[in-house]
Design an enzyme around this catalytic site. Structure first.
Site, PDB file in Angstrom:
ATOM      1  N   ARG A 234       0.864  -1.181   0.000  1.00  0.00           N
ATOM      2  CA  ARG A 234       0.000   0.000   0.000  1.00  0.00           C
ATOM      3  C   ARG A 234       0.899   1.229   0.000  1.00  0.00           C
ATOM      4  O   ARG A 234       1.911   1.268   0.714  1.00  0.00           O
ATOM      5  CB  ARG A 234      -0.921   0.024   1.234  1.00  0.00           C
ATOM      6  CG  ARG A 234      -2.105  -0.929   1.168  1.00  0.00           C
ATOM      7  CD  ARG A 234      -3.122  -0.546   0.087  1.00  0.00           C
ATOM      8  NE  ARG A 234      -4.251  -1.468   0.024  1.00  0.00           N
ATOM      9  CZ  ARG A 234      -4.343  -2.519  -0.782  1.00  0.00           C
ATOM     10  NH1 ARG A 234      -3.346  -2.810  -1.603  1.00  0.00           N
ATOM     11  NH2 ARG A 234      -5.421  -3.294  -0.778  1.00  0.00           N
ATOM     12  N   ASP A 258       4.323  -0.073  -7.140  1.00  0.00           N
ATOM     13  CA  ASP A 258       3.039  -0.429  -7.763  1.00  0.00           C
ATOM     14  C   ASP A 258       1.904   0.318  -7.064  1.00  0.00           C
ATOM     15  O   ASP A 258       0.761   0.267  -7.510  1.00  0.00           O
ATOM     16  CB  ASP A 258       2.807  -1.943  -7.656  1.00  0.00           C
ATOM     17  CG  ASP A 258       1.562  -2.376  -8.418  1.00  0.00           C
ATOM     18  OD1 ASP A 258       1.435  -2.015  -9.600  1.00  0.00           O
ATOM     19  OD2 ASP A 258       0.693  -3.049  -7.818  1.00  0.00           O
ATOM     20  N   GLU A 263      -2.645   7.665  -4.583  1.00  0.00           N
ATOM     21  CA  GLU A 263      -2.986   7.066  -5.879  1.00  0.00           C
ATOM     22  C   GLU A 263      -4.472   7.160  -6.234  1.00  0.00           C
ATOM     23  O   GLU A 263      -4.839   7.061  -7.407  1.00  0.00           O
ATOM     24  CB  GLU A 263      -2.570   5.595  -5.913  1.00  0.00           C
ATOM     25  CG  GLU A 263      -3.417   4.677  -5.033  1.00  0.00           C
ATOM     26  CD  GLU A 263      -2.993   3.211  -5.111  1.00  0.00           C
ATOM     27  OE1 GLU A 263      -1.797   2.936  -4.981  1.00  0.00           O
ATOM     28  OE2 GLU A 263      -3.876   2.359  -5.291  1.00  0.00           O
ATOM     29  N   HIS A 295      -0.872   0.126  -9.681  1.00  0.00           N
ATOM     30  CA  HIS A 295      -1.584  -0.874  -8.862  1.00  0.00           C
ATOM     31  C   HIS A 295      -2.067  -2.043  -9.732  1.00  0.00           C
ATOM     32  O   HIS A 295      -3.236  -2.392  -9.723  1.00  0.00           O
ATOM     33  CB  HIS A 295      -2.755  -0.211  -8.125  1.00  0.00           C
ATOM     34  CG  HIS A 295      -3.089  -0.916  -6.835  1.00  0.00           C
ATOM     35  ND1 HIS A 295      -3.336  -0.265  -5.665  1.00  0.00           N
ATOM     36  CD2 HIS A 295      -3.216  -2.234  -6.547  1.00  0.00           C
ATOM     37  CE1 HIS A 295      -3.607  -1.139  -4.709  1.00  0.00           C
ATOM     38  NE2 HIS A 295      -3.532  -2.338  -5.231  1.00  0.00           N
TER      39      HIS A 295
HETATM   40  P1  NAI Z   1      -1.403 -11.505   4.571  1.00  0.00           P
HETATM   41  O1  NAI Z   1      -2.443 -11.096   5.553  1.00  0.00           O
HETATM   42  O2  NAI Z   1      -1.340 -12.943   4.156  1.00  0.00           O
HETATM   43  O3  NAI Z   1       0.039 -11.100   5.131  1.00  0.00           O
HETATM   44  C1  NAI Z   1       0.327  -9.866   5.727  1.00  0.00           C
HETATM   45  C2  NAI Z   1       1.471 -10.085   6.713  1.00  0.00           C
HETATM   46  O4  NAI Z   1       1.803  -8.820   7.267  1.00  0.00           O
HETATM   47  C3  NAI Z   1       1.085 -11.015   7.877  1.00  0.00           C
HETATM   48  O5  NAI Z   1       2.056 -12.020   8.037  1.00  0.00           O
HETATM   49  C4  NAI Z   1       1.034 -10.070   9.066  1.00  0.00           C
HETATM   50  O6  NAI Z   1       1.438 -10.709  10.285  1.00  0.00           O
HETATM   51  C5  NAI Z   1       2.036  -9.015   8.647  1.00  0.00           C
HETATM   52  N1  NAI Z   1       1.910  -7.778   9.412  1.00  0.00           N
HETATM   53  C6  NAI Z   1       0.798  -7.253  10.008  1.00  0.00           C
HETATM   54  N2  NAI Z   1       1.109  -6.102  10.649  1.00  0.00           N
HETATM   55  C7  NAI Z   1       2.438  -5.908  10.434  1.00  0.00           C
HETATM   56  C8  NAI Z   1       3.337  -4.904  10.849  1.00  0.00           C
HETATM   57  N3  NAI Z   1       2.940  -3.869  11.639  1.00  0.00           N
HETATM   58  N4  NAI Z   1       4.626  -4.999  10.467  1.00  0.00           N
HETATM   59  C9  NAI Z   1       5.037  -6.046   9.702  1.00  0.00           C
HETATM   60  N5  NAI Z   1       4.228  -7.037   9.283  1.00  0.00           N
HETATM   61  C10 NAI Z   1       2.951  -6.962   9.651  1.00  0.00           C
HETATM   62  O7  NAI Z   1      -1.589 -10.553   3.334  1.00  0.00           O
HETATM   63  P2  NAI Z   1      -1.095 -10.773   1.829  1.00  0.00           P
HETATM   64  O8  NAI Z   1      -2.156 -11.467   1.056  1.00  0.00           O
HETATM   65  O9  NAI Z   1       0.272 -11.354   1.830  1.00  0.00           O
HETATM   66  O10 NAI Z   1      -1.066  -9.266   1.304  1.00  0.00           O
HETATM   67  C11 NAI Z   1      -0.126  -8.331   1.808  1.00  0.00           C
HETATM   68  C12 NAI Z   1      -0.529  -6.929   1.369  1.00  0.00           C
HETATM   69  O11 NAI Z   1      -0.361  -6.829  -0.041  1.00  0.00           O
HETATM   70  C13 NAI Z   1      -2.016  -6.577   1.601  1.00  0.00           C
HETATM   71  O12 NAI Z   1      -2.201  -6.041   2.895  1.00  0.00           O
HETATM   72  C14 NAI Z   1      -2.292  -5.559   0.538  1.00  0.00           C
HETATM   73  O13 NAI Z   1      -2.110  -4.274   1.090  1.00  0.00           O
HETATM   74  C15 NAI Z   1      -1.224  -5.814  -0.521  1.00  0.00           C
HETATM   75  N6  NAI Z   1      -1.796  -6.236  -1.808  1.00  0.00           N
HETATM   76  C16 NAI Z   1      -1.486  -5.525  -2.931  1.00  0.00           C
HETATM   77  C17 NAI Z   1      -1.954  -5.903  -4.177  1.00  0.00           C
HETATM   78  C18 NAI Z   1      -1.586  -5.156  -5.440  1.00  0.00           C
HETATM   79  O14 NAI Z   1      -2.229  -5.360  -6.484  1.00  0.00           O
HETATM   80  N7  NAI Z   1      -0.588  -4.311  -5.431  1.00  0.00           N
HETATM   81  C19 NAI Z   1      -2.861  -7.040  -4.300  1.00  0.00           C
HETATM   82  C20 NAI Z   1      -3.081  -7.772  -3.075  1.00  0.00           C
HETATM   83  C21 NAI Z   1      -2.574  -7.359  -1.871  1.00  0.00           C
END
Ligand code: NAI
Length: 330
Positions: A234, A258, A263, A295
């Site tokens: 993000r 990205d 944005e 994005h």
């Molecule tokens: P996920 O929920 O599987 O993993 C997120 C990880 O971040 C978890 O292991 C969690 O413990 C950790 N986390 C939470 N708070 C934290 C902190 N303060 N410091 C460090 N780590 C922390 O989520 P996933 O599916 O891996 O997605 C990650 C991020 O990717 C999403 O939150 C979303 O913002 C972004 N995303 C971007 C996309 C794009 O098209 N550019 C598409 C899909 C997701």
């Protein structure tokens, strides 16, 4: 025959309509596609619908949540994983919030690696040159990823796939997560170690109050000179002004973005031919060592198919049973 579930679909793009129409080929849902984003001004369009379907740049703050509630909309269905744009606290006990927690972690992790490779091997420059029959190699020198240290912030679904990809390249992986995985076969370190030791840092954690501007002037100062930042998570994880300053001072070697903190008004739209108002983004884009994609990390056929099917299943599950495995709870 039971009545169809009515869905008001905001910020609809051609690729959304194609994948949702395909997932709704049995006609279970009556979907009205609105090109406009959901916000305080457009929320009136949701009147008469059972659910709204929203994406990353729709505004679903407390005002919008309350307006939806007053219009008897029962569900906010995010067709994405992140839900930082929805005031889930305001929605509590009023209106359900569901999301698509996983649709293709590969799509996002592979895009992160594509950006990284493009940047370090100067593919974006070479592509333009050879299109113009300029075969000079001046200024195209990159560096090997093999043997470099990559710091991965957030080791959830996407972060783990990205780690696997990096290992395939022979990189040393260090990681930080607020909630480290118990089955990790890589080294967890403190965040300040990530800043200090990484040649490349890739962000895969959600945007929260805690992670907002985790990359700021102070953290940038503690990073290695020449560090490459990759953000497919993000935008607001990175203070864009501080990033620009770090690039100007030659401290940051490259940035692959990205996502961008402001944005919402520009990404996903064709702004060519317009006077571009965002000076920070314009300046970032003008830098030879910054690559911006708008994005698009999620945008693969597999991901779109999964998003459409999961979103429609979430909507019917929630509206028919009052609960859903993919509900956002606070
Ligand atoms: P996920 O929920 O599987 O993993 C997120 C990880 O971040 C978890 O292991 C969690 O413990 C950790 N986390 C939470 N708070 C934290 C902190 N303060 N410091 C460090 N780590 C922390 O989520 P996933 O599916 O891996 O997605 C990650 C991020 O990717 C999403 O939150 C979303 O913002 C972004 N995303 C971007 C996309 C794009 O098209 N550019 C598409 C899909 C997701």
């Amino acid at each position: 025959m039971s009545e169809k579930i009515k869905v008001a679909f905001f910020d609809a793009k051609d690729y959304d309509m194609a994948s949702f129409d395909e997932a709704n080929s049995d006609g279970r849902f009556k979907i009205k596609y609105f090109e406009t984003k959901l916000d305080e001004d457009t929320v009136k369009l949701a009147k008469g619908y059972d659910a709204v379907c929203v994406f990353v740049n729709d505004t679903v703050d407390a005002k919008v949540v309350n307006a939806l509630y007053k219009k008897d909309v029962r569900l906010i269905a995010l067709r994405c994983a992140g839900f930082n744009n929805v005031d889930a606290e305001a929605a509590k006990d009023k209106i359900g919030v569901v999301r698509v927690p996983a649709y293709s972690p590969y799509a996002v992790a592979e895009h992160a690696m594509s950006l990284l490779l493009t940047s370090v091997r100067r593919i974006h420059k070479a592509y333009i040159r050879t299109k113009d029959f300029n075969f000079s190699l001046n200024g195209l020198m990159g560096f090997d990823l093999h043997g470099k240290t990559v710091g991965v912030v957030g080791t959830g679904k996407i972060g783990r796939v990205f780690i696997d990809i990096c290992r395939g390249f022979g990189m040393n992986v260090i990681a930080y997560d607020k909630f480290p995985a118990k089955d990790a076969d890589f080294e967890y370190v403190e965040l300040k170690e990530i800043w200090k030791r990484s040649d490349i840092i890739s962000f895969h954690c959600p945007l929260t109050e805690e992670t907002y501007h985790m990359v700021d002037a102070k953290s940038i100062k503690s990073m290695k000179k020449g560090v490459v930042l990759v953000n497919t998570s993000r935008g607001a994880l990175i203070d864009a002004e501080a990033l620009l300053d770090g690039i100007r001072k030659r401290h940051i070697g490259a940035a692959c973005l990205d996502v961008y903190e402001e944005e919402a008004d520009v990404f996903f739209e064709d702004r060519s031919g317009h006077i571009f108002e965002d000076d920070t983004l314009a300046r970032l884009i003008s830098m030879p060592n910054v690559i911006v994609t708008s994005h698009q990390a999620f945008l693969t056929k597999e991901a779109l198919t999964n998003i459409a099917h999961t979103t429609l299943n979430n909507i019917s599950e929630y509206l028919e049973t009052g609960k859903c495995a993919n509900e956002v709870t606070v």
